[in-house]
Design an enzyme around this catalytic site. Structure first.
Site, mmCIF file in Angstrom:
data_model
loop_
_atom_site.group_PDB
_atom_site.id
_atom_site.type_symbol
_atom_site.label_atom_id
_atom_site.label_comp_id
_atom_site.label_asym_id
_atom_site.label_seq_id
_atom_site.Cartn_x
_atom_site.Cartn_y
_atom_site.Cartn_z
ATOM 1 N N GLU A 167 0.587 -1.289 -0.189
ATOM 2 C CA GLU A 167 0.070 0.117 0.102
ATOM 3 C C GLU A 167 0.775 1.272 -0.056
ATOM 4 O OE1 GLU A 167 -2.814 1.475 -0.207
ATOM 5 O OE2 GLU A 167 -4.323 0.058 -0.051
ATOM 6 N N ARG A 194 -7.490 0.912 13.124
ATOM 7 C CA ARG A 194 -6.157 1.102 12.824
ATOM 8 C C ARG A 194 -6.280 2.325 11.487
ATOM 9 N NH1 ARG A 194 -5.129 -0.451 7.753
ATOM 10 N NH2 ARG A 194 -5.924 -2.212 6.859
ATOM 11 N N ASN A 225 -5.048 4.033 8.005
ATOM 12 C CA ASN A 225 -5.233 3.387 6.721
ATOM 13 C C ASN A 225 -4.500 4.505 5.590
ATOM 14 O OD1 ASN A 225 -5.552 1.227 4.832
ATOM 15 N ND2 ASN A 225 -7.244 2.214 4.031
ATOM 16 N N GLU A 272 -11.698 -6.143 10.463
ATOM 17 C CA GLU A 272 -12.530 -7.130 10.124
ATOM 18 C C GLU A 272 -12.318 -8.037 11.424
ATOM 19 O OE1 GLU A 272 -11.797 -9.414 6.554
ATOM 20 O OE2 GLU A 272 -12.971 -7.936 5.515
ATOM 21 N N ASP A 322 -9.518 1.893 -3.816
ATOM 22 C CA ASP A 322 -8.634 2.087 -3.031
ATOM 23 C C ASP A 322 -7.763 3.150 -3.069
ATOM 24 O OD1 ASP A 322 -6.717 0.890 -0.892
ATOM 25 O OD2 ASP A 322 -6.885 -1.037 -1.525
#
Length: 291
Positions: free
Chosen positions: A10, A93, A95, A113, A196
């Protein structure tokens, strides 16, 4: 270009001063740096999932990990906490994140999740870390705060909340760093799956990585229309940035987490990093966090 697989690659950032691509592997809790000259990947392990990394003016990086902002000194591998947030949300958290034109670091949170496909809704927020280390909350009740960037004239802020399957545009005050007046810019088509990470090019068009859609798409913010699609050889495409000596190359991260064994066997490129050339458009250099 990077064969070393990432569980959740990422937030790619081109670092001109190192001639390198910096990125994170969220689920492996690592900040990584790849040199196209040596083809080597170096990494620093951190003590929590790290959602984003950005360049610091004075060297090193600012990172968002767990629910805190921190500085990372690459040479000593030291991580120095700046500020802790959301301590009442142990399942959250940080991102994606990015630095704005005035050197402020924007980063957002999300709920993890609790089981495959199960997460608490609207637990995320978007924050801005100012150069004096103060923080403001810009948005609340987000699901998965994700891709973000600013228009070339610095009057518009673009943001993705992944579970809305959309890109939104906000008015942006470059002097105060405040955002306001959200409006829908683009809603993803079914085959594009979920938005995303995101970046902007030198023509002011947006590039959005489509996780589970195996592509990046180019959107014109003026018309709200998709104008280009580039397909990639693996489905879980997570983010993109421009880089290389004249910012004419696009680097695209991907993930293998979230794929079952049968799918992984058919997806040899899952988790690798790709370079797209010949787009005919360049990107712009990243902003530096101003402290």
């Amino acid at each position: 270009v990077v064969k070393e697989k990432n569980r959740m690659g990422e937030c790619p950032v081109w670092e001109e001063r190192e001639n390198a691509l910096v990125y994170v592997d969220i689920n492996s809790q690592k900040v990584c740096r790849w040199s196209p000259v040596t083809n080597e990947v170096q990494s620093v392990s951190v003590d929590a999932r790290v959602g984003s990394v950005a360049l610091r003016q004075c060297g090193g990086y600012v990172i968002a990990l767990g629910t805190r902002f921190a500085f990372l000194d690459w040479d000593t591998q030291a991580v120095t906490t700046i500020l802790e947030l959301e301590q009442d949300k142990p399942n959250n958290r940080f991102n994606d994140g990015k630095v704005d034109p005035k050197g402020r670091f924007f980063a957002g949170t999300m709920a993890e999740e609790t089981a495959p496909g199960v997460r608490a809704r609207r637990q995320g927020a978007l924050y801005t870390l100012f150069p004096d280390h103060s923080v403001i909350k810009q948005l609340d009740q987000l699901d998965i705060s994700n891709g973000l960037d600013w228009s070339l004239d610095h009057r518009t802020f673009f943001h993705i909340d992944s579970l809305s399957y959309a890109v939104h545009a906000f008015s942006y005050d470059v002097h105060t760093g405040k955002i306001a007046c959200p409006k829908l810019l683009y809603h993803l088509e079914k085959e594009e799956q979920m938005p995303d990470g995101m970046c902007i090019d030198a023509e002011g068009k947006l590039w959005v990585a489509c996780i589970d859609g195996g592509r990046v798409i180019r959107i014109d913010p003026e018309t709200g229309k998709r104008i280009q699609t580039v397909r990639l050889p693996t489905p879980r495409i997570t983010s993109c940035c421009f880089g290389g000596k004249d910012y004419s190359e696009m680097y695209v991260t991907s993930a293998y987490d979230g794929l079952d064994e049968a799918t992984l066997a058919k997806e040899p490129h899952a988790g690798e990093i790709f370079k797209i050339t010949g787009l005919g458009v360049k990107g712009i250099p990243q902003n530096f966090y101003a402290a």
